[in-house]
Motif scaffolding. Sequence first.
Motif, PDB file in Angstrom:
ATOM      1  N   MET B   1      37.098  53.169  45.720  1.00 43.87           N
ATOM      2  CA  MET B   1      36.961  51.956  44.900  1.00 43.87           C
ATOM      3  C   MET B   1      36.474  50.797  45.757  1.00 43.87           C
ATOM      4  SD  MET B   1      39.849  49.870  42.761  1.00 43.87           S
ATOM      5  CE  MET B   1      40.333  48.836  44.148  1.00 43.87           C
ATOM      6  N   ALA B   2      35.436  50.145  45.261  1.00 46.18           N
ATOM      7  CA  ALA B   2      34.888  49.014  46.006  1.00 46.18           C
ATOM      8  C   ALA B   2      34.806  47.799  45.088  1.00 46.18           C
ATOM      9  CB  ALA B   2      33.502  49.360  46.529  1.00 46.18           C
ATOM     10  N   LEU B   3      34.795  46.625  45.706  1.00 46.22           N
ATOM     11  CA  LEU B   3      34.554  45.396  44.950  1.00 46.22           C
ATOM     12  C   LEU B   3      33.062  45.082  45.062  1.00 46.22           C
ATOM     13  CD1 LEU B   3      35.183  42.772  43.503  1.00 46.22           C
ATOM     14  CD2 LEU B   3      36.015  41.835  45.648  1.00 46.22           C
ATOM     15  N   ILE B   4      32.392  45.017  43.929  1.00 45.02           N
ATOM     16  CA  ILE B   4      30.949  44.816  43.910  1.00 45.02           C
ATOM     17  C   ILE B   4      30.613  43.642  43.002  1.00 45.02           C
ATOM     18  CG2 ILE B   4      28.742  45.896  43.270  1.00 45.02           C
ATOM     19  CD1 ILE B   4      30.058  48.603  43.934  1.00 45.02           C
ATOM     20  N   VAL B   5      29.708  42.786  43.471  1.00 48.43           N
ATOM     21  CA  VAL B   5      29.246  41.656  42.657  1.00 48.43           C
ATOM     22  C   VAL B   5      27.878  42.002  42.080  1.00 48.43           C
ATOM     23  CG1 VAL B   5      28.549  39.224  42.682  1.00 48.43           C
ATOM     24  CG2 VAL B   5      30.538  39.966  44.021  1.00 48.43           C
ATOM     25  N   ALA B 159      27.707  33.871  47.360  1.00 45.78           N
ATOM     26  CA  ALA B 159      28.870  33.118  47.846  1.00 45.78           C
ATOM     27  C   ALA B 159      30.164  33.747  47.346  1.00 45.78           C
ATOM     28  CB  ALA B 159      28.775  31.662  47.386  1.00 45.78           C
ATOM     29  N   ILE B 160      30.153  34.195  46.093  1.00 42.69           N
ATOM     30  CA  ILE B 160      31.345  34.851  45.549  1.00 42.69           C
ATOM     31  C   ILE B 160      31.585  36.173  46.280  1.00 42.69           C
ATOM     32  CG2 ILE B 160      32.253  36.009  43.479  1.00 42.69           C
ATOM     33  CD1 ILE B 160      30.783  33.691  41.880  1.00 42.69           C
ATOM     34  N   ALA B 161      30.509  36.907  46.516  1.00 41.42           N
ATOM     35  CA  ALA B 161      30.636  38.171  47.251  1.00 41.42           C
ATOM     36  C   ALA B 161      31.205  37.917  48.646  1.00 41.42           C
ATOM     37  CB  ALA B 161      29.281  38.872  47.341  1.00 41.42           C
ATOM     38  N   ALA B 162      30.741  36.838  49.285  1.00 40.30           N
ATOM     39  CA  ALA B 162      31.232  36.513  50.626  1.00 40.30           C
ATOM     40  C   ALA B 162      32.710  36.134  50.575  1.00 40.30           C
ATOM     41  CB  ALA B 162      30.403  35.369  51.220  1.00 40.30           C
ATOM     42  N   ALA B 163      33.057  35.239  49.639  1.00 37.23           N
ATOM     43  CA  ALA B 163      34.443  34.760  49.561  1.00 37.23           C
ATOM     44  C   ALA B 163      35.401  35.906  49.269  1.00 37.23           C
ATOM     45  CB  ALA B 163      34.567  33.684  48.478  1.00 37.23           C
ATOM     46  N   MET B 164      34.949  36.885  48.481  1.00 32.72           N
ATOM     47  CA  MET B 164      35.827  37.977  48.084  1.00 32.72           C
ATOM     48  C   MET B 164      35.642  39.214  48.950  1.00 32.72           C
ATOM     49  SD  MET B 164      36.073  37.507  44.003  1.00 32.72           S
ATOM     50  CE  MET B 164      37.635  38.402  44.106  1.00 32.72           C
ATOM     51  N   LYS B 165      34.818  39.089  49.986  1.00 37.28           N
ATOM     52  CA  LYS B 165      34.534  40.216  50.876  1.00 37.28           C
ATOM     53  C   LYS B 165      34.111  41.454  50.074  1.00 37.28           C
ATOM     54  CE  LYS B 165      37.813  38.512  54.330  1.00 37.28           C
ATOM     55  NZ  LYS B 165      37.041  37.253  54.370  1.00 37.28           N
ATOM     56  N   ALA B 166      33.180  41.251  49.161  1.00 34.29           N
ATOM     57  CA  ALA B 166      32.666  42.356  48.356  1.00 34.29           C
ATOM     58  C   ALA B 166      31.899  43.312  49.257  1.00 34.29           C
ATOM     59  CB  ALA B 166      31.753  41.819  47.256  1.00 34.29           C
ATOM     60  N   SER B 167      31.860  44.572  48.877  1.00 37.96           N
ATOM     61  CA  SER B 167      31.144  45.520  49.736  1.00 37.96           C
ATOM     62  C   SER B 167      29.637  45.430  49.528  1.00 37.96           C
ATOM     63  CB  SER B 167      31.649  46.948  49.535  1.00 37.96           C
ATOM     64  OG  SER B 167      31.799  47.231  48.185  1.00 37.96           O
ATOM     65  N   GLU B 168      29.203  44.965  48.369  1.00 42.33           N
ATOM     66  CA  GLU B 168      27.770  44.758  48.167  1.00 42.33           C
ATOM     67  C   GLU B 168      27.544  43.748  47.038  1.00 42.33           C
ATOM     68  OE1 GLU B 168      24.035  47.697  47.436  1.00 42.33           O
ATOM     69  OE2 GLU B 168      25.350  48.352  49.072  1.00 42.33           O
ATOM     70  N   CYS B 169      26.450  43.015  47.139  1.00 39.40           N
ATOM     71  CA  CYS B 169      26.062  42.091  46.071  1.00 39.40           C
ATOM     72  C   CYS B 169      24.738  42.593  45.501  1.00 39.40           C
ATOM     73  CB  CYS B 169      25.908  40.674  46.622  1.00 39.40           C
ATOM     74  SG  CYS B 169      25.425  39.470  45.373  1.00 39.40           S
TER      75      CYS B 169
END
Lengths: 415, 415
Positions: B1-5, B159-169
């Motif tokens: 499971m990854a966080l993706i924007v 910026a949201i991806a950076a703040a949330m340490k997303a694995s990819e935007c």
Amino acid sequence: MALIVHKYGGTSMGSTDRIKNVAQRVAKWHDAGHQIVVVPSAMSGETNRLIGLARQISDSPDPRELDMIASTGEQVSVGLLAMALHAIGKEAVSYAGWQVAIKTDSAFTKARIQSIDDAKVRADLDAGKVVIITGFQGVDGFGNIATLGRGGSDTSAVAIAAAMKASECLIYTDVDGVYTTDPRVVSEARRLKTVTFEEMLELASLGSKVLQSRSVEFAGNYRVPVRVLSSLTDPLMPLEEEADSGTLISFEEDSHMEQAVISGIAFNRDEAKITILGVPDKPGVAYHILGPVADANIEVDMIIQNQSVEGKTDFTFTVSRGEYTKALGVLEGIKDEIGAASVIGDAKVSKVSVVGVGMRSHVGVASQMFRTLSEEGINILMISTSEIKISVLIDEKYMELAVRALHKAFDLEKA
Amino acid sequence: MALIVHKYGGTSMGSTDRIKNVAQRVAKWHDAGHQIVVVPSAMSGETNRLIGLARQISDSPDPRELDMIASTGEQVSVGLLAMALHAIGKEAVSYAGWQVAIKTDSAFTKARIQSIDDAKVRADLDAGKVVIITGFQGVDGFGNIATLGRGGSDTSAVAIAAAMKASECLIYTDVDGVYTTDPRVVSEARRLKTVTFEEMLELASLGSKVLQSRSVEFAGNYRVPVRVLSSLTDPLMPLEEEADSGTLISFEEDSHMEQAVISGIAFNRDEAKITILGVPDKPGVAYHILGPVADANIEVDMIIQNQSVEGKTDFTFTVSRGEYTKALGVLEGIKDEIGAASVIGDAKVSKVSVVGVGMRSHVGVASQMFRTLSEEGINILMISTSEIKISVLIDEKYMELAVRALHKAFDLEKA
């Protein structure tokens, strides 16, 4: 110097040219030394466009998300009006409801205002700025945007006027005030210079939809003087003349009341009547009939229970015509359970009401109303009375005749 | 499971049908077990419509009020997308920038993001919801809405991806990636599977406007992997295939770099060149010439100062063609004061650049570039170099020829 709230409807904000007109009118009031808060609606058609987009996506859109979308129309309006004021040299600043903040409950699409923090607004006013606030919306305790429902900008304006103790709330609309009845039905209908809040409530809820009822309740509760007036006049007309135009909705019965006992004739064409016959008359019968109707989310207006004969009674009530079939279905479903003989109905009935606070201190209003209808050969199907209103249900085809006859009988064409 | 924007542009959000497509694509990623944050732009045309309304009111609308208006387009988008996800059985919630909150400075219409509080978003993701956040906007320290400027939704997403340490935007747009040059100029142009942030910056700022430069800077600074890919593919295409499509903008030069020394040929047709001749060569001459140009808010790109001869020098710089006349006027105004002989210019010049991080470790790129142009008989007017880019200014009429010749000379048509 007074603090005055202006509210402009969607038609008044309907184009950038009209918005420039609004700016001129607001500037005129500000030039006269008043502090002005403006509450504009969305540009006409915009809220429908937004809701239309939502309906293209979903038949039953989530209310929170619907509010997210629908609230943007007013946000555009406030920004444009601020720019239009800047363009004619007025300092102005706009706020969305959440920025003020206007706090509401979380009943999305029909939220109620709980509190208004006016510190920011007051500071701007004191600095000489015109302050423009989105109508129709606020923010709930969780930071969600919540709208007040259609027509909610009236309520926003009155609530802001109440919170800020404004000396008057001017509701600019596309009619020039409240009339003794609908001029399309009675050409002699006359604009009232004042009505009381209670009369306005009866006139509004009975079909003279000049103001949203909730805004009138709010104004009455918080004793905010509200004036309904036209935004279609020349924005540069003399301020004194404009300030005295329209209809003032007042809480001071004695000082402002006109002489007439009756203020106006309200009517509602689209009524329907349902009767459940031969119901065993025992405690709880009204509840057993109306409970299921309320559960079906159908609003009931007039209610009559006949004198019981041999332990049986007839029970009659009215609903709006659009809910007639649904209501009939509910009653057919419970008929056997409550031991009723049958259910009958009539979807071609209308309600006509005479309204006036003068009724309180004058006898004979009811008898004059009934005599007038009798002289015109109009049969009364149901009667309902309140302190300042008498309503009758009649056959739809006599509605205009009844309104005209009553308007004349109570001398409403005379100032 | 990854966080993706996911970020979707205005074309991808251009109609309610397209929004339903976006919902299907997002749902597919969510179904695969990923946490998804979506940042949609306003529906295509909407921001222009809103700014158009403002321009009808005022030629120079107040930036704060412009942001109040312009920010509503994205607010409508997020609500509609949430509804579209609900309609296919996905839990989803939308937020405006101020609700997250995305904090910005107060530079209205061109604000910069200062911080993002992701607590609310993370709680929703953990509860299994898709979270949808308005692009292009945030809230300043005083509670005012501030927009990031055109294209700012890219920056919001990164910026949201950076703040949330997303694995990819994932930036979904109407092109399927970054190309070695504009395919309309060179039919053999090839999609790059990866580029570095630095290359992307040069490619973007030189005219390959796939992504807003600021979003690329942001991604580079915060080491967020960004992928540019097409939203025009079937939303239900296999996820693995989609995840490997487009162009990955990477911060890992070594692991992801393709073999080629040069990644692409960028160009900018609309340049203009201005030369001020016979300037007394003393300390401060560059400042005395370029200071007034900067004060006139004109951006200068390439700059050359000739070798001084007998105490006099010539000074040349380029501006974008739209500012040519204005810049000429500025120089005519200061010519006498600084003792220059004359001012000449040429508004029919273009810039062509070769870009690639491989340049750092390879010699001979410049000489190959100059030889290629020479063989085509193209005269070089100015040269400017950076670590990963060499730009030349040439006569506008040779621009396409130069791009095609360079594309071939550096073997860019080969994978």
